[in-house]
Design a protein around this motif. Sequence first.
Motif, PDB file in Angstrom:
ATOM      1  N   GLN A  89       0.834  -1.196   0.000  1.00 50.84           N
ATOM      2  CA  GLN A  89       0.000   0.000   0.000  1.00 50.84           C
ATOM      3  C   GLN A  89       0.878   1.260   0.000  1.00 50.84           C
ATOM      4  OE1 GLN A  89      -3.316   0.068  -0.393  1.00 50.84           O
ATOM      5  NE2 GLN A  89      -3.138  -2.163  -0.625  1.00 50.84           N
ATOM      6  N   PRO A  90       0.730   2.140  -0.990  1.00 48.02           N
ATOM      7  CA  PRO A  90       1.554   3.359  -1.048  1.00 48.02           C
ATOM      8  C   PRO A  90       1.471   4.210   0.217  1.00 48.02           C
ATOM      9  CG  PRO A  90       0.346   3.056  -3.103  1.00 48.02           C
ATOM     10  CD  PRO A  90      -0.176   2.024  -2.145  1.00 48.02           C
ATOM     11  N   GLU A  91       0.301   4.210   0.864  1.00 46.51           N
ATOM     12  CA  GLU A  91       0.123   4.993   2.077  1.00 46.51           C
ATOM     13  C   GLU A  91       1.079   4.537   3.172  1.00 46.51           C
ATOM     14  OE1 GLU A  91      -3.430   5.958   5.355  1.00 46.51           O
ATOM     15  OE2 GLU A  91      -3.723   4.419   3.809  1.00 46.51           O
ATOM     16  N   VAL A  92       1.247   3.242   3.294  1.00 46.87           N
ATOM     17  CA  VAL A  92       2.133   2.707   4.332  1.00 46.87           C
ATOM     18  C   VAL A  92       3.592   2.930   3.954  1.00 46.87           C
ATOM     19  CG1 VAL A  92       2.754   0.651   5.668  1.00 46.87           C
ATOM     20  CG2 VAL A  92       0.389   0.980   4.888  1.00 46.87           C
ATOM     21  N   HIS A  93       3.916   2.626   2.708  1.00 45.71           N
ATOM     22  CA  HIS A  93       5.285   2.850   2.237  1.00 45.71           C
ATOM     23  C   HIS A  93       5.687   4.305   2.439  1.00 45.71           C
ATOM     24  CE1 HIS A  93       8.778   2.882  -0.481  1.00 45.71           C
ATOM     25  NE2 HIS A  93       8.299   4.042  -0.878  1.00 45.71           N
ATOM     26  N   GLY A  94       4.806   5.245   2.047  1.00 44.42           N
ATOM     27  CA  GLY A  94       5.133   6.664   2.165  1.00 44.42           C
ATOM     28  C   GLY A  94       5.337   7.101   3.604  1.00 44.42           C
ATOM     29  N   ALA A  95       4.504   6.601   4.510  1.00 46.88           N
ATOM     30  CA  ALA A  95       4.645   6.969   5.915  1.00 46.88           C
ATOM     31  C   ALA A  95       5.945   6.429   6.499  1.00 46.88           C
ATOM     32  CB  ALA A  95       3.446   6.456   6.716  1.00 46.88           C
ATOM     33  N   ALA A  96       6.294   5.203   6.130  1.00 44.50           N
ATOM     34  CA  ALA A  96       7.545   4.616   6.618  1.00 44.50           C
ATOM     35  C   ALA A  96       8.751   5.376   6.072  1.00 44.50           C
ATOM     36  CB  ALA A  96       7.620   3.148   6.235  1.00 44.50           C
ATOM     37  N   ALA A  97       8.693   5.717   4.787  1.00 40.09           N
ATOM     38  CA  ALA A  97       9.793   6.462   4.173  1.00 40.09           C
ATOM     39  C   ALA A  97       9.965   7.824   4.839  1.00 40.09           C
ATOM     40  CB  ALA A  97       9.541   6.633   2.676  1.00 40.09           C
ATOM     41  N   GLN A  98       8.843   8.479   5.139  1.00 40.13           N
ATOM     42  CA  GLN A  98       8.910   9.783   5.797  1.00 40.13           C
ATOM     43  C   GLN A  98       9.524   9.669   7.183  1.00 40.13           C
ATOM     44  OE1 GLN A  98       8.560  12.735   4.827  1.00 40.13           O
ATOM     45  NE2 GLN A  98       8.305  13.949   6.692  1.00 40.13           N
ATOM     46  N   SER A  99       9.119   8.681   7.948  1.00 35.49           N
ATOM     47  CA  SER A  99       9.672   8.509   9.293  1.00 35.49           C
ATOM     48  C   SER A  99      11.166   8.207   9.247  1.00 35.49           C
ATOM     49  CB  SER A  99       8.922   7.397  10.034  1.00 35.49           C
ATOM     50  OG  SER A  99       7.623   7.814  10.384  1.00 35.49           O
ATOM     51  N   LEU A 100      11.577   7.413   8.297  1.00 37.75           N
ATOM     52  CA  LEU A 100      12.999   7.110   8.165  1.00 37.75           C
ATOM     53  C   LEU A 100      13.800   8.363   7.804  1.00 37.75           C
ATOM     54  CD1 LEU A 100      12.785   3.687   6.309  1.00 37.75           C
ATOM     55  CD2 LEU A 100      13.770   4.062   8.573  1.00 37.75           C
ATOM     56  N   SER A 101      13.212   9.223   6.994  1.00 35.68           N
ATOM     57  CA  SER A 101      13.929  10.432   6.570  1.00 35.68           C
ATOM     58  C   SER A 101      14.092  11.437   7.708  1.00 35.68           C
ATOM     59  CB  SER A 101      13.198  11.097   5.403  1.00 35.68           C
ATOM     60  OG  SER A 101      12.007  11.724   5.831  1.00 35.68           O
ATOM     61  N   LEU A 102      13.374  11.234   8.809  1.00 43.18           N
ATOM     62  CA  LEU A 102      13.452  12.150   9.948  1.00 43.18           C
ATOM     63  C   LEU A 102      14.430  11.685  11.027  1.00 43.18           C
ATOM     64  CD1 LEU A 102       9.654  12.978  10.298  1.00 43.18           C
ATOM     65  CD2 LEU A 102      11.434  14.419   9.305  1.00 43.18           C
ATOM     66  N   LEU A 103      15.061  10.541  10.808  1.00 45.86           N
ATOM     67  CA  LEU A 103      16.016  10.030  11.788  1.00 45.86           C
ATOM     68  C   LEU A 103      17.216  10.969  11.899  1.00 45.86           C
ATOM     69  CD1 LEU A 103      16.004   6.249  10.798  1.00 45.86           C
ATOM     70  CD2 LEU A 103      14.934   7.274  12.821  1.00 45.86           C
ATOM     71  N   LYS A 104      17.771  11.063  13.097  1.00 43.32           N
ATOM     72  CA  LYS A 104      18.916  11.932  13.347  1.00 43.32           C
ATOM     73  C   LYS A 104      20.155  11.175  13.804  1.00 43.32           C
ATOM     74  CE  LYS A 104      16.291  15.491  12.534  1.00 43.32           C
ATOM     75  NZ  LYS A 104      16.390  16.172  11.227  1.00 43.32           N
ATOM     76  N   ASP A 105      19.961   9.962  14.321  1.00 40.73           N
ATOM     77  CA  ASP A 105      21.076   9.192  14.878  1.00 40.73           C
ATOM     78  C   ASP A 105      21.812   8.481  13.747  1.00 40.73           C
ATOM     79  OD1 ASP A 105      22.842   7.644  16.263  1.00 40.73           O
ATOM     80  OD2 ASP A 105      21.341   6.588  17.459  1.00 40.73           O
ATOM     81  N   VAL A 106      23.031   8.907  13.462  1.00 48.67           N
ATOM     82  CA  VAL A 106      23.785   8.339  12.346  1.00 48.67           C
ATOM     83  C   VAL A 106      24.030   6.847  12.527  1.00 48.67           C
ATOM     84  CG1 VAL A 106      26.064   8.814  13.319  1.00 48.67           C
ATOM     85  CG2 VAL A 106      25.774   8.777  10.836  1.00 48.67           C
ATOM     86  N   ALA A 107      23.985   6.372  13.762  1.00 48.31           N
ATOM     87  CA  ALA A 107      24.196   4.945  14.013  1.00 48.31           C
ATOM     88  C   ALA A 107      23.114   4.090  13.361  1.00 48.31           C
ATOM     89  CB  ALA A 107      24.236   4.683  15.521  1.00 48.31           C
ATOM     90  N   MET A 108      21.954   4.690  13.092  1.00 51.35           N
ATOM     91  CA  MET A 108      20.869   3.947  12.444  1.00 51.35           C
ATOM     92  C   MET A 108      21.160   3.670  10.975  1.00 51.35           C
ATOM     93  SD  MET A 108      18.786   3.258  14.857  1.00 51.35           S
ATOM     94  CE  MET A 108      20.297   3.139  15.852  1.00 51.35           C
ATOM     95  N   GLY A 109      22.193   4.314  10.453  1.00 46.46           N
ATOM     96  CA  GLY A 109      22.548   4.091   9.056  1.00 46.46           C
ATOM     97  C   GLY A 109      22.918   2.646   8.775  1.00 46.46           C
ATOM     98  N   ARG A 110      23.508   1.972   9.746  1.00 43.68           N
ATOM     99  CA  ARG A 110      23.916   0.575   9.523  1.00 43.68           C
ATOM    100  C   ARG A 110      22.701  -0.335   9.355  1.00 43.68           C
ATOM    101  NH1 ARG A 110      23.202  -2.347  14.148  1.00 43.68           N
ATOM    102  NH2 ARG A 110      23.007  -1.169  16.105  1.00 43.68           N
ATOM    103  N   VAL A 111      21.561   0.062   9.933  1.00 42.72           N
ATOM    104  CA  VAL A 111      20.338  -0.726   9.772  1.00 42.72           C
ATOM    105  C   VAL A 111      19.741  -0.487   8.394  1.00 42.72           C
ATOM    106  CG1 VAL A 111      18.045  -1.192  10.709  1.00 42.72           C
ATOM    107  CG2 VAL A 111      19.914  -0.558  12.261  1.00 42.72           C
ATOM    108  N   ILE A 112      19.812   0.747   7.925  1.00 45.16           N
ATOM    109  CA  ILE A 112      19.188   1.121   6.659  1.00 45.16           C
ATOM    110  C   ILE A 112      20.010   0.681   5.455  1.00 45.16           C
ATOM    111  CG2 ILE A 112      18.364   3.091   5.309  1.00 45.16           C
ATOM    112  CD1 ILE A 112      18.057   4.588   7.992  1.00 45.16           C
ATOM    113  N   LEU A 113      21.326   0.710   5.579  1.00 45.30           N
ATOM    114  CA  LEU A 113      22.220   0.495   4.435  1.00 45.30           C
ATOM    115  C   LEU A 113      21.913  -0.762   3.621  1.00 45.30           C
ATOM    116  CD1 LEU A 113      24.562   1.820   2.979  1.00 45.30           C
ATOM    117  CD2 LEU A 113      26.137   0.586   4.489  1.00 45.30           C
ATOM    118  N   PRO A 114      21.660  -1.925   4.233  1.00 41.39           N
ATOM    119  CA  PRO A 114      21.391  -3.119   3.418  1.00 41.39           C
ATOM    120  C   PRO A 114      20.164  -2.977   2.508  1.00 41.39           C
ATOM    121  CG  PRO A 114      21.874  -3.729   5.696  1.00 41.39           C
ATOM    122  CD  PRO A 114      21.709  -2.246   5.680  1.00 41.39           C
TER     123      PRO A 114
END
Length: 330
Positions: free
Chosen positions: A87-112
């Motif tokens: 569902q685009p609505e869910v994908h878009g909300a998840a993408a938006q929340s990820l784009s608001l992260l500030k802790d660079v350590a979370m990059g290792r989770v996203i990178l794969p």
Amino acid sequence: MTYCFEDLDNPDILALRPRLEDADAQVRRIALIDLADLEDPDGLGWLTDRLGHDPAASVRAEAARLLEAWEEPEVVQALCLALTDPQPEVHGAAAQSLSLLKDVAMGRVILPWTSHADARVRCAAFRALRELRDQRAAEAALLALDDPEAGVRREAVAVLGWLKQTQALTTLSRLLAHDPDTEVRRAAAGALGMASEAAVIPALCQALHDAAWQVREEAATTLGKVAGDTAAQALAGDGLLGALHDGYWQVRLRATRSLGRLRYGAALSALIETLQHSISNLRKEAALALGELGNPDAIGALQAAEQDGDPEVRKAVRIALAQIAAAVPS
């Protein structure tokens, strides 16, 4: 892992349980908001559980939005997984929340996730990494410049620009000249602004003749950032000076601004002529650029423009006259 209310001793969360498990999706969605308002880590498991398993897309999307404030690896992983939601609505909300992260350590989770089979997922992952400015994303972004999907290439270009990966300048120049997608070329023109060397100027000058005005506009802007006094002469004719006659006023505006920023004296006559343009934004930028030049030969034209019908233009003229007065020895 199944969320277990029986393991909790928080009465506020337990009081929400009937609504959180209600058959009505709207009731469940509002209950999730109330749960998040408690700001209790014990409620985090239910939010992530609903993100992945609630049958209603509206509830899953709400869970994704509510999880934006939680910078925990388990939450970030759940949000990344939600990028695959059909569902685009869910994908878009998840993408938006990820784009608001500030802790660079979370990059290792996203990178794969930058190598996921779904282009939407790859795009969102790179967008989140760009905001984190995680240097670990550079290698993946370089590889993604050859991605078959234009959206992924565009996000990868943005990552490299934000990370100031100067080793990518040659490849970015190639994309600017040859990529079939307008937005990729535009992003490449912007990313070349990280350079402090004249090597990118030929590519940017060439981009002033791109078929898409958006690319020409971005190239004109970037030239004002990277071209120094020694490169200014290369910007005449087919460069920024020529861009003052572009068919799109947006390009002319950016070229005007850049010529002022570069204090390119040879643009004096063209900038004075632009003071008469029908578009007030262009007249304003021309006045400001003349002020940057600091040439007293522009005083007469600027004084005439003090009667301009647009107050923003008149303000720019006053600023320009003050700059010239300050630049001319008394």
